[in-house]
Structures are given as C-alpha cells and as structure tokens.
Write a protein that holds these residues in place. Structure first.
Motif, PDB file in Angstrom:
ATOM      1  N   CYS A 147      -0.975   1.030  -9.050  1.00  0.00           N
ATOM      2  CA  CYS A 147      -2.051   0.446  -8.233  1.00  0.00           C
ATOM      3  C   CYS A 147      -3.161   1.459  -7.994  1.00  0.00           C
ATOM      4  O   CYS A 147      -4.356   1.136  -8.110  1.00  0.00           O
ATOM      5  CB  CYS A 147      -1.512  -0.047  -6.897  1.00  0.00           C
ATOM      6  SG  CYS A 147      -0.540  -1.564  -7.022  1.00  0.00           S
ATOM      7  N   LYS A 148      -2.775   2.687  -7.665  1.00  0.00           N
ATOM      8  CA  LYS A 148      -3.786   3.729  -7.409  1.00  0.00           C
ATOM      9  C   LYS A 148      -4.540   4.107  -8.679  1.00  0.00           C
ATOM     10  O   LYS A 148      -5.691   4.521  -8.634  1.00  0.00           O
ATOM     11  CB  LYS A 148      -3.115   4.953  -6.779  1.00  0.00           C
ATOM     12  CG  LYS A 148      -2.810   4.712  -5.305  1.00  0.00           C
ATOM     13  CD  LYS A 148      -2.035   5.834  -4.664  1.00  0.00           C
ATOM     14  CE  LYS A 148      -1.722   5.471  -3.211  1.00  0.00           C
ATOM     15  NZ  LYS A 148      -0.823   6.446  -2.580  1.00  0.00           N
ATOM     16  N   THR A 197       4.212  -0.813   2.020  1.00  0.00           N
ATOM     17  CA  THR A 197       3.194   0.009   1.344  1.00  0.00           C
ATOM     18  C   THR A 197       2.891  -0.531  -0.041  1.00  0.00           C
ATOM     19  O   THR A 197       1.731  -0.591  -0.463  1.00  0.00           O
ATOM     20  CB  THR A 197       3.673   1.476   1.257  1.00  0.00           C
ATOM     21  OG1 THR A 197       4.091   1.912   2.531  1.00  0.00           O
ATOM     22  CG2 THR A 197       2.575   2.391   0.747  1.00  0.00           C
ATOM     23  N   SER A 198       3.954  -0.933  -0.776  1.00  0.00           N
ATOM     24  CA  SER A 198       3.755  -1.481  -2.118  1.00  0.00           C
ATOM     25  C   SER A 198       2.954  -2.774  -2.059  1.00  0.00           C
ATOM     26  O   SER A 198       2.052  -3.002  -2.872  1.00  0.00           O
ATOM     27  CB  SER A 198       5.104  -1.736  -2.795  1.00  0.00           C
ATOM     28  OG  SER A 198       5.779  -0.532  -3.036  1.00  0.00           O
ATOM     29  N   LYS A 229       3.177   1.648  -6.692  1.00  0.00           N
ATOM     30  CA  LYS A 229       2.126   2.339  -5.935  1.00  0.00           C
ATOM     31  C   LYS A 229       1.274   3.222  -6.852  1.00  0.00           C
ATOM     32  O   LYS A 229       0.053   3.265  -6.742  1.00  0.00           O
ATOM     33  CB  LYS A 229       2.738   3.176  -4.810  1.00  0.00           C
ATOM     34  CG  LYS A 229       3.211   2.339  -3.634  1.00  0.00           C
ATOM     35  CD  LYS A 229       3.757   3.177  -2.503  1.00  0.00           C
ATOM     36  CE  LYS A 229       5.231   3.413  -2.654  1.00  0.00           C
ATOM     37  NZ  LYS A 229       5.852   4.091  -1.512  1.00  0.00           N
ATOM     38  N   ASP A 252      -0.687  -1.916  -1.330  1.00  0.00           N
ATOM     39  CA  ASP A 252      -1.353  -1.330  -2.504  1.00  0.00           C
ATOM     40  C   ASP A 252      -1.651  -2.392  -3.561  1.00  0.00           C
ATOM     41  O   ASP A 252      -2.721  -2.373  -4.185  1.00  0.00           O
ATOM     42  CB  ASP A 252      -0.492  -0.214  -3.110  1.00  0.00           C
ATOM     43  CG  ASP A 252      -0.497   1.046  -2.262  1.00  0.00           C
ATOM     44  OD1 ASP A 252      -1.402   1.193  -1.428  1.00  0.00           O
ATOM     45  OD2 ASP A 252       0.415   1.895  -2.423  1.00  0.00           O
TER      46      ASP A 252
END
Length: 512
Positions: free
Chosen positions: A413-414, A438-439, A410, A442
C-alpha cells in the motif's frame, strides 16, 4: 516374597494364575516392568494360563512408563487369546494416550469401551477431560462432563480442577470462577492445586486483586501456598511492573521455608527486564547460581531480548556466547530475539547473515523469523527485497501467518502496489486470517489515492462490519462522499461513529 516365589517351583510347588498375578502386580509397583513381562512368558511354559488381570496389570505398568508400542502389542496378544479388555485395561490405555497428547485416540478408546458394554468411571472421564483441557479444547471437555453427568457419574474434585485449569489456561476466568462456585455448591472442598490454577489464571490476566483475594482465602482455609502459587503471584506482579512487591513476596516465600525454583527466578528476571532494570536482572541471574540453580535457555533469551530492545547488540551477542560455552542449546525463539534486535537496530545485513547461518545449520526458521526482515524491507520501501524474502520463505516450506500478510499488505500500500495488496488481502481471508485495523486503513487510503472509490468503499464497509475504527481522515472522506450523494442516514451514522471512535476514545485515553 518374590524370591520365595521363584524358588518354590524348584521343590515341586506350582503356582496358579492368581499367585502369578500377585507377584506381577508387585513387580509393576516396584517399576520392574520387564521382570513382570518375563514372568508372563514363563507362566505358559509352566502350564499356567494368563488371564485378563495378568495382561491388564502389565499393560498398566507399560502405560506408566510411556511404552505405547509395547502396550499395543500386548493388547493384540491378549485379544488373540480371546481375552477382552476390562475397565482397568481401558483406564490404563486412555491414561497413556492422554499423557502422550493422543486425546482423539483416547476418546475413541472410550467409545470402544462403551460399545463393549463396559461403563467407565470418574477416573476415565476425568483423564479425558484433563487431556482435552490441556489441548485447549474446552468445548469437548464440557461435552464429556455433560456425558459423564448424564450417566450418573458424579464429577469429583479432580474433574472440576481439570476444567478450571483448562479455562484458566485459555484466559476464560469468568467461566473458571463459575465452575469453582458450582464445585463449592456440590460440597467439594478445593485443594492447593485448584486455588493455584485460579490464582495463576488471574495473574496472567493481570487481575492481581482477585489473585491475592484467592491467596488469602486459601490461607484462611488452612491450605499452604506452594512454590507454584508464589511463582504465579510473583510473575503476575512483575508483569504489572510491581517488581519490588514481587521481591518482597520472594522473601516471604523463603521465610516460609520454600525454595524458589527456576520458574520463580525467570519470572523475576522477566519483570526486571520489562521495567528496564537489566543490571538488576543480571545480578539476579548471579544470585540464582549462588542458590545452586543454573540459568536456562529462558533466562538467557529473556536477558538477550532486553538488550536487543535497548539496541545493545554487543551485550546480547555476548550472552549468546556465554550460553553456548555452558552448552545450553539456544531455541528458535532465542535466534528470533536476535533477529528482531538486528532489524530494530537497522542491522539488516547481520539479520540476513543470521538467516543464512540458520539455514546452513539445518535450523528451520518460522514465519516470525522472516517477518522481522520483511517488515524492515517494507519500512525502507524495498519491495523487491520483500518479495524475494517472501519467495524464499515459501520455498523453505514456511507457511506465512497473519502477521506476514499484514506486513506485506501495508508495504505494498505504501509503495502504491494496490493490485498486489488487493490480491494478498483476498488470499489471507481465504486462509482464515484477519486484517489488522492498520492494514484496513492503509488499503482504504491507497485506493482513495488511486481514485478507486468502489474498492475503498468495499474495504471500509468490511472494516465497519468487523467493529474496527477507521482513521479520522477516512471517516471525514466518506462523510463528504455520502453527503454529496444524498445518503443522509449513512452520513449521520458516520458522524456518530467518528465522534465515538475518534473524539470520545481520545478523551478517555487522555483521562487515564
């Protein structure tokens, strides 16, 4: 009798092996294993040959006090004298191995027993079944149960209770209920332990209606709930937020003449903390001491966790000092609670100092310790600090867990480090870990922003195969892509999914 036994040889009366065996058995029953062993050594000096019963009795004595090495020595000594272990010997050895968690070795002892032509009884099978259940290996416990029944050995109440306990510990309440019904169908009457195991299982699953139904059934049968039963119910009520009802139950328990134990109080403290009543939880800790019980590391850690989650780090630290003053040794869980508190409060420097202190004191952190820090670094988009923490973690021999990988994926990715995120995703899958929804979201968004449609589509398809729902914007993106490509069947499938996963789920959540 023992005194007379030792005095008679002095007046010329000699005892035989059977006489020695009686006295050795008596000494073992009294817990005087060393004296029994000394008598074994004296036997041969007086011309009396020990037999398999002699050795088996002393082996059983040592098994019940956990002296595995001594047991192994006696078995070697026994076999050197051409004495073959009997069912009683094997039963004792299997009991000790299971008690010390060596169930695989215990199962090997069963195979050796069978190879020697010695048929095990229900006690041996039940001991092994209980051992595997305690390790959570229910599948092997079932295998042993089937083997037992195949040998025409009838499972008893203890056998069924062991399996029920194992199933309840692993949250398999439907299976536990089925075994319970099978047990009743065989005419076996459950006892307090059977009911308490089921009640505890339902309480842990949050199914309080079923738990109280069994409690009432238990009372109607004339069985008296014990402290463990009440503690399980109180814990379940607290976890459901019904702290007042749990307190009423505690009062009922006291009226029945049962004294709450440390586990009962800790359950109530935990419930009060989770419902935000920290002041009441502190008062309950004082009540514990008035009742003659001393708060333990779980009590303090639970209260510290509550203070950490409300950002009251000074109060959490004060509890740690109080705990140390009382010579109560904190566990790694205690330190992880503090670490989480520092990180949640934005006190990263304090968290780093705590990690350094743990390493200096020789207290090995675990993946959770590092995860708290790495998560905060990722939130701050400080991937250099995250990478340094990851390297430090690996250098200490601490293996990253699924949460570690998901945090880093995560974070990368951000920070748009998609190459790193892709590599970590592949590595974690190779290690048998699963990505969170969530992963996946993302990763897909990251690749879409980088216009890497092939990778985004691969991750999206993998996510769908695992039965996970993507974010609405991701569904909309792939609906448009598939429509433009003329893939009408896939487009309609995705439209159905977005309605089901995004709109219907949202409406259901709003109506709860």
């Amino acid at each position: 009798a023992i005194k007379v036994f030792f005095e008679l040889p002095d007046v010329g009366i000699c005892w035989n092996t059977a006489s020695y065996n009686i006295i050795i058995h008596s000494l073992c029953q009294l817990g005087k294993i060393k004296e029994a062993h000394r008598l074994l050594l004296q036997m041969e000096l007086r011309g009396c040959i020990p037999d398999v019963v002699t050795y088996s009795t002393i082996i059983d004595g040592y098994c019940h006090v956990g002296r595995l090495q001594m047991v192994l020595r006696l078995i070697d000594e026994m076999q050197s004298k051409a004495l073959r272990p009997n069912p009683y010997t094997y039963s004792s050895i299997i009991y000790l191995l299971c008690e010390t968690g060596k169930v695989v070795e215990a199962e090997k002892a069963l195979r050796e027993m069978l190879n020697q032509g010695i048929l095990p009884d229900s006690v041996v099978y039940t001991t092994l079944i209980d051992g595997f259940c305690k390790l959570g290996n229910i599948a092997f416990a079932y295998k042993l149960l089937n083997e037992m029944q195949g040998r025409k050995i009838i499972p008893d109440l203890l056998t069924y209770t062991s399996i029920i306990c194992g199933l309840c510990r692993t949250g398999k309440m439907t299976e536990a209920c089925n075994i319970f019904q099978e047990m009743l169908g065989r005419g076996l009457e459950p006892d307090e332990f059977t009911y308490t195991a089921l009640i505890d299982g339902y309480c842990k699953a949050g199914e309080m209606k079923e738990a109280f139904s069994l409690h009432n059934q238990m009372v109607q049968m004339g069985l008296i709930p014990n402290v463990v039963t009440y503690t399980a119910l109180a814990d379940g009520l607290c976890k459901c937020g019904e702290v007042d009802t749990a307190n009423e139950l505690l009062h009922e328990m006291c009226v029945r003449g049962l004294q709450p134990n440390i586990f009962t109080y800790n359950s109530l403290v935990n419930g009060l903390c989770k419902s935000g009543n920290i002041a009441q939880a502190i008062k309950l800790m004082d009540d514990m001491e008035t009742a003659g019980l001393h708060p333990n590391v779980i009590t303090y850690t639970t209260l510290m966790d509550a203070y950490c989650k409300t950002g009251e780090m000074d109060k959490a630290y004060e509890l740690l000092r109080k705990m140390l003053d009382r010579r109560i040794q904190p566990t790694l869980v205690t330190f992880n609670v503090l670490m989480n508190g520092f990180c949640m409060s934005g006190m990263l420097e304090d968290g780093e100092k705590l990690l350094q202190w743990l390493l200096e004191k020789g207290i090995k952190p675990n993946a959770t310790t590092y995860n708290y820090l790495m998560k905060q670094y990722c939130i701050r988009k400080d991937m250099c600090a995250t990478a340094a923490m990851w390297k430090g973690m690996c250098a200490q021999g601490v293996m990253p867990d699924a949460n570690s990988y998901n945090i880093l994926i995560k974070g990368h990715c951000k920070a748009r480090n998609m190459k790193e995120a892709w590599f970590l995703r592949r590595e974690m899958i190779e290690k048998g870990y699963d990505l969170t929804a969530t992963s996946y979201n993302d990763l897909i968004k990251g690749f879409i922003k980088r216009k890497k449609l092939k990778e985004a589509r691969e991750i999206f398809d993998e996510m769908r195969q695992k039965g996970m729902a993507a974010d609405k914007e991701i569904y909309c993106y792939f609906v448009d892509i598939n429509y433009e490509e003329g893939n009408m069947e896939t487009t309609l499938e995705l439209c159905d999914e977005v309605i089901e996963n995004c709109l219907v789920t949202k409406l259901n959540n709003e109506n709860k």
